[in-house]
Design a protein around this motif. Structure first.
Motif, mmCIF file in Angstrom:
data_model
loop_
_atom_site.group_PDB
_atom_site.id
_atom_site.type_symbol
_atom_site.label_atom_id
_atom_site.label_comp_id
_atom_site.label_asym_id
_atom_site.label_seq_id
_atom_site.Cartn_x
_atom_site.Cartn_y
_atom_site.Cartn_z
ATOM 1 N N UNK A 25 9.305 -13.749 -6.074
ATOM 2 C CA UNK A 25 7.861 -13.807 -5.843
ATOM 3 C C UNK A 25 7.129 -12.693 -6.569
ATOM 4 N N UNK A 26 7.719 -11.493 -6.620
ATOM 5 C CA UNK A 26 7.100 -10.384 -7.343
ATOM 6 C C UNK A 26 6.971 -10.714 -8.835
ATOM 7 N N UNK A 27 8.031 -11.271 -9.402
ATOM 8 C CA UNK A 27 8.001 -11.634 -10.823
ATOM 9 C C UNK A 27 6.959 -12.720 -11.069
ATOM 10 N N UNK A 28 6.880 -13.698 -10.191
ATOM 11 C CA UNK A 28 5.896 -14.764 -10.339
ATOM 12 C C UNK A 28 4.486 -14.200 -10.248
ATOM 13 N N UNK A 29 4.251 -13.297 -9.299
ATOM 14 C CA UNK A 29 2.927 -12.701 -9.141
ATOM 15 C C UNK A 29 2.534 -11.883 -10.369
ATOM 16 N N UNK A 30 3.444 -11.059 -10.865
ATOM 17 C CA UNK A 30 3.146 -10.257 -12.056
ATOM 18 C C UNK A 30 2.894 -11.167 -13.254
ATOM 19 N N UNK A 31 3.706 -12.198 -13.403
ATOM 20 C CA UNK A 31 3.491 -13.143 -14.496
ATOM 21 C C UNK A 31 2.138 -13.819 -14.403
ATOM 22 N N UNK A 32 1.751 -14.205 -13.209
ATOM 23 C CA UNK A 32 0.448 -14.830 -13.009
ATOM 24 C C UNK A 32 -0.677 -13.877 -13.389
#
Length: 131
Positions: A25-32
């Motif tokens: 989720x952290x990676x997805x949030x940063x990517x977003x």
């Protein structure tokens, strides 16, 4: 058939446990955030170059302010190192004078801010002690 479905569910369950959900989720949030944030505002600001140029030219000093001006002056005095050294000395003196003026102004402002802060702190302490 039931055994196959049970093993499939068990396999999927073990995969989900192995996958670290928080990290994902952290990676997805940063990517977003990276993909949706517009970081090119400075490049598209046409007035920015003009404002920077005005700031550079605001100083009335007779010394070069840009690399192009330095190179032009160096080409003009290429054959006479004495003249070049004399100009460098004059320009260095102007630069130190400007720097010194800014340093004095900054030091005076800092000193007055420190004095005001000390006075405020003294008042606060006396108010607390007087209670």
């Amino acid at each position: 058939m039931i055994n196959l479905i049970s093993r499939t569910i068990g396999h999927i369950s073990s995969l989900l446990k192995g996958l670290q959900v928080k990290s994902f989720l952290a990676v997805v949030l940063v990517g977003f955030l990276v993909l949706t944030t517009n970081v090119t505002n400075g490049r598209n600001d046409k007035g920015l170059a003009e404002r920077v140029r005005e700031q550079v030219e605001q100083n009335d000093a007779q010394r070069p302010k840009t690399v192009g001006q330095w190179n032009k002056e160096a080409r003009e005095t290429e054959g006479s190192p004495g003249e070049r050294l004399q100009k460098i000395g004059q320009q260095s003196g102007e630069a130190f004078k400007e720097f010194g003026g800014g340093y004095v102004e900054g030091a005076q402002k800092t000193a007055s801010d420190v004095g005001e802060s000390a006075a405020r702190t003294g008042k606060d302490i006396s108010n607390k002690v007087g209670r």
